[in-house]
Design an enzyme around this catalytic site. Sequence first.
Site, PDB file in Angstrom:
ATOM      1  N   HIS A  35     -33.026  42.032 -91.246  1.00 33.45           N
ATOM      2  CA  HIS A  35     -32.413  43.187 -91.903  1.00 33.45           C
ATOM      3  C   HIS A  35     -32.408  42.995 -93.423  1.00 33.45           C
ATOM      4  CE1 HIS A  35     -30.235  43.160 -87.874  1.00 33.45           C
ATOM      5  NE2 HIS A  35     -30.798  44.351 -87.866  1.00 33.45           N
ATOM      6  N   GLY A 145     -38.575  47.648 -89.034  1.00 36.47           N
ATOM      7  CA  GLY A 145     -39.238  46.370 -88.800  1.00 36.47           C
ATOM      8  C   GLY A 145     -40.418  46.508 -87.852  1.00 36.47           C
ATOM      9  N   GLN A 146     -41.500  45.815 -88.198  1.00 38.79           N
ATOM     10  CA  GLN A 146     -42.684  45.786 -87.330  1.00 38.79           C
ATOM     11  C   GLN A 146     -42.377  45.033 -86.033  1.00 38.79           C
ATOM     12  OE1 GLN A 146     -45.402  47.410 -87.665  1.00 38.79           O
ATOM     13  NE2 GLN A 146     -46.672  46.423 -86.082  1.00 38.79           N
ATOM     14  N   SER A 183     -33.477  38.400 -84.098  1.00 45.78           N
ATOM     15  CA  SER A 183     -32.971  39.557 -83.366  1.00 45.78           C
ATOM     16  C   SER A 183     -31.479  39.376 -83.152  1.00 45.78           C
ATOM     17  CB  SER A 183     -33.664  39.667 -82.007  1.00 45.78           C
ATOM     18  OG  SER A 183     -32.951  40.567 -81.164  1.00 45.78           O
ATOM     19  N   SER A 184     -30.755  40.476 -83.229  1.00 47.70           N
ATOM     20  CA  SER A 184     -29.310  40.391 -82.966  1.00 47.70           C
ATOM     21  C   SER A 184     -29.061  39.852 -81.569  1.00 47.70           C
ATOM     22  CB  SER A 184     -28.682  41.777 -83.107  1.00 47.70           C
ATOM     23  OG  SER A 184     -29.044  42.338 -84.345  1.00 47.70           O
TER      24      SER A 184
HETATM   25  P1  AMP Z   1     -31.615  46.664 -85.156  1.00 45.62           P
HETATM   26  O1  AMP Z   1     -30.342  46.429 -85.906  1.00 45.62           O
HETATM   27  O2  AMP Z   1     -31.980  45.577 -84.206  1.00 45.62           O
HETATM   28  O3  AMP Z   1     -31.710  48.051 -84.584  1.00 45.62           O
HETATM   29  O4  AMP Z   1     -32.741  46.594 -86.251  1.00 45.62           O
HETATM   30  C1  AMP Z   1     -32.682  47.399 -87.408  1.00 45.62           C
HETATM   31  C2  AMP Z   1     -34.019  47.343 -88.090  1.00 45.62           C
HETATM   32  O5  AMP Z   1     -34.323  45.998 -88.441  1.00 45.62           O
HETATM   33  C3  AMP Z   1     -35.154  47.853 -87.195  1.00 45.62           C
HETATM   34  O6  AMP Z   1     -36.045  48.617 -87.990  1.00 45.62           O
HETATM   35  C4  AMP Z   1     -35.778  46.577 -86.725  1.00 45.62           C
HETATM   36  O7  AMP Z   1     -37.147  46.716 -86.416  1.00 45.62           O
HETATM   37  C5  AMP Z   1     -35.597  45.680 -87.934  1.00 45.62           C
HETATM   38  N1  AMP Z   1     -35.664  44.281 -87.540  1.00 45.62           N
HETATM   39  C6  AMP Z   1     -35.005  43.690 -86.503  1.00 45.62           C
HETATM   40  N2  AMP Z   1     -35.363  42.399 -86.403  1.00 45.62           N
HETATM   41  C7  AMP Z   1     -36.285  42.168 -87.382  1.00 45.62           C
HETATM   42  C8  AMP Z   1     -37.036  41.032 -87.789  1.00 45.62           C
HETATM   43  N3  AMP Z   1     -36.931  39.854 -87.169  1.00 45.62           N
HETATM   44  N4  AMP Z   1     -37.879  41.168 -88.834  1.00 45.62           N
HETATM   45  C9  AMP Z   1     -38.002  42.358 -89.468  1.00 45.62           C
HETATM   46  N5  AMP Z   1     -37.317  43.467 -89.142  1.00 45.62           N
HETATM   47  C10 AMP Z   1     -36.463  43.376 -88.104  1.00 45.62           C
END
Ligand code: AMP
Length: 281
Positions: A35, A145-146, A183-184
């Site tokens: 993030h 995020g990719q 990852s969360s």
């Molecule tokens: P989330 O909080 O998991 O919904 O993620 C929020 C954003 O952060 C999304 O666009 C995800 O793809 C991105 N994201 C999550 N993990 C990663 C990571 N390890 N590297 C880059 N972007 C991430």
Amino acid sequence: MTQLLRSRAELRAVLTSLPRPVGLVPTMGWLHDGHRSLIRRARSENRTVVATIFVNPRQFNRAEDFSKYPRNEARDVQICAEEGVNIVWAPPVDEVFVPGFDTTISVGAIAMPLEGAARPGHFDGVATVVAILFGLVGAEHAYFGQKDAQQVMVIRQMARDLALPTQVIACATVREPDGLALSSRNVHLRPAERAAAPVLRQALLAAAAQWRLGERSGEALRTMLRSTLAGVPLAQPEYVSVADALTLGELDRIEGTALLSLAVRFGSTRLIDNELLEWPG
Ligand code: AMP
């Protein structure tokens, strides 16, 4: 200064007085360095940065997954402040899905395979909430995020089809030193599962190496992904995929840019990762 806002009305009001362009970083909180990398990119390309923290009930197909999703708002706001975010929007559910809310954005073919097939309704939930965020924030740029490669494609399709003016920008996956994508959900891994989890990355790299050596059979690469995962008993594969990077259709022969992706369960924790094979290599 970082402002923490709750309502749609406050968000709109504060945004009118902040300089443009605006960069939007949607998140579900429990922020990590992935993030942070999105926020830093947004910070470097915009005069105002809005991060949202919203655990979206509509994108979870299992109620249990939603209720056990990790949350720590105070820490998230602190991280946003460190990274120079101007606005953190952390709304309650009824400020996003206002009373009487009755619209679903449902993206077509690109949302059907892979995560769409494994998690029915997931991308409807994602597209609907992202459309609301795009409408509310009116950002010039939004950062994703990719790591969630299909999600980026679904959002791009939606933004294009609905003529939403926000440009969708994909950012590289941030990893632990052993290759595990941040990852969360990693917080839920038991120690033995955490130790086994880098096998996702290892499988992707093994298949990518085969491809670089000239392997062009999709099935051969899927077999390589499966056999690498099979070496780790704690890893329970949900799917492995070698797909066209534009359509996400599974490939027999690789004759253009392809996306390797997989979803693997470790106990009750589900992890995904992917690797782009850029043509011609
Ligand atoms: P989330 O909080 O998991 O919904 O993620 C929020 C954003 O952060 C999304 O666009 C995800 O793809 C991105 N994201 C999550 N993990 C990663 C990571 N390890 N590297 C880059 N972007 C991430």
